[in-house]
Design an enzyme around this catalytic site. Structure first.
Site, PDB file in Angstrom:
ATOM      1  N   TYR A 144      -2.185   0.545  10.449  1.00  0.00           N
ATOM      2  CA  TYR A 144      -2.172  -0.051   9.112  1.00  0.00           C
ATOM      3  C   TYR A 144      -1.060  -0.107   8.239  1.00  0.00           C
ATOM      4  CZ  TYR A 144      -3.820  -0.891   4.270  1.00  0.00           C
ATOM      5  OH  TYR A 144      -3.909  -1.229   2.887  1.00  0.00           O
TER       6      TYR A 144
ATOM      7  N   SER B  66       0.883  -1.161   0.011  1.00  0.00           N
ATOM      8  CA  SER B  66       0.014  -0.150  -0.015  1.00  0.00           C
ATOM      9  C   SER B  66       0.735   1.154  -0.073  1.00  0.00           C
ATOM     10  CB  SER B  66      -0.860  -0.014   1.212  1.00  0.00           C
ATOM     11  OG  SER B  66      -1.583   1.382   1.435  1.00  0.00           O
TER      12      SER B  66
ATOM     13  N   GLU C 227       0.368   3.822   1.788  1.00  0.00           N
ATOM     14  CA  GLU C 227       0.290   4.015   3.226  1.00  0.00           C
ATOM     15  C   GLU C 227       1.654   3.586   3.822  1.00  0.00           C
ATOM     16  OE1 GLU C 227      -1.728   5.766   4.995  1.00  0.00           O
ATOM     17  OE2 GLU C 227      -3.164   6.349   3.662  1.00  0.00           O
TER      18      GLU C 227
END
Length: 329
Positions: free
Chosen positions: A152, A128, A130
């Site tokens: 996360y 991801s 992120e």
């Protein structure tokens, strides 16, 4: 020989689009689902309801190595797409423990079972954007250092490192796709994009009168999930495993998303959008934009949807859904 693919997270947005794509290519498609989902198919299988007669589902839990081991032992999978995760960033702040447990252990269990039983199976890990978090450079490439800003993001960095370690230590075909934000009509309602488009539909139909959001200036690189699952498949067709950034290379603010979404139904977002501090993250990621040069060069991948097309499709889909719901009440 027919290729046999296993998809974790097959009931989610990406899993459903990927299952469709692989079926169109002639794959035999299997999916891992929680046993509770099998007991409540009408609610849990909405994204794959039209595929249920074409795919094979297996009850298993990412938190249970024996259940994963059992499924992998029963079938000669040639490819495994590990998409399942607790993927809502805000929830990861509220419950970091379960996010870490599911995302890190689940990835480790999948890799360990494949190494033990199907070492030739090609493995895709859903990384991801992120993971970049507090970015060191813009745009972000495969070489940009990670600085995750959420539980996360941290769990995804761990999964990325696990995947790379299995590739290097055990010579397995394991890789990660570092996917930037990808959306579509099947996105969960808890994500900001779907929250916007579903509320726009409600406001247009007179069912709501305002939309409350957090940071309107947060910038993201938004693409369509349909485009991104094609990239996942292309990665596993390479001669050698490697990691790839998948992104559009464009950045847009949440405010721009609102402007387009409300404009799709002839409304001015400024009349309905309210900023609410409850939806601000404890540690915000302000700017994410990816450089997919490597994916374009080595995979031949390009995104086909434009940003306005993506927003328009989501709004129109939610309008149809909301209208249908009203007519059946």
């Amino acid at each position: 020989m027919t290729k046999k693919a296993l998809i974790t997270g097959i009931t989610g947005q990406d899993g459903s689009y990927l299952a469709e794509h692989l079926l169109s290519l002639g794959y035999e498609v299997h999916g891992l689902v929680r046993r509770v989902a099998l007991e409540d198919p009408q609610r849990r299988f909405t994204r794959i309801a039209h595929l249920l007669d074409k795919i094979v589902l297996h009850p298993a839990s990412l938190e249970s190595y024996p259940s994963i081991f059992h499924v992998v032992s029963q079938h000669e999978f040639t490819e495994c797409y590990h998409l399942a995760a607790q993927s809502f960033v805000a929830e990861s702040f509220r419950d970091g423990f379960s996010t870490m447990n599911t995302n890190i252990n689940g990835t480790h269990y999948m890799l360990a079972a494949l190494r033990e039983l199907r070492p030739a199976c090609r493995f895709y890990f859903a990384g991801s954007s992120e993971m970049f978090g507090k970015v060191r450079e813009t745009p972000q490439t495969e070489k940009t250092p990670f600085h995750p800003r959420s539980p996360y993001g941290i769990s995804k960095v761990a999964g990325f490192d696990l995947t790379r370690n299995y590739r290097e230590a055990y010579d397995m075909f394991c890789l990660s796709g570092i996917l930037f934000n990808h959306e579509g009509p099947r996105r969960g309602y808890e994500f900001v994009t779907r929250k916007i488009t579903s509320t726009v539909a409600q406001i247009k139909l007179g069912l709501s009168n305002e939309l409350r959001l957090g940071n309107l200036e947060a910038k993201r690189d938004w693409g369509h999930a349909k485009d991104y699952v094609r990239a996942m498949h292309l990665m596993l067709q390479r001669d050698e495993p490697d990691d790839y950034v998948v992104a559009t290379g464009e950045t847009h603010t949440v405010r721009e998303f609102c402007e387009l979404a409300f404009g799709e139904v002839g409304l001015d977002y400024r009349e309905y959008v309210r900023t609410d501090e409850r939806f601000l993250r404890p540690a915000e990621v302000d700017l994410l934009v990816g450089d997919a040069t490597k994916a374009r060069r080595e995979l031949g991948w390009v995104s086909q949807y434009t940003f306005p097309q993506l927003v328009g499709e989501m709004v129109q889909s939610d309008l149809r859904s909301q209208t249908s719901d009203q007519s059946t009440r």
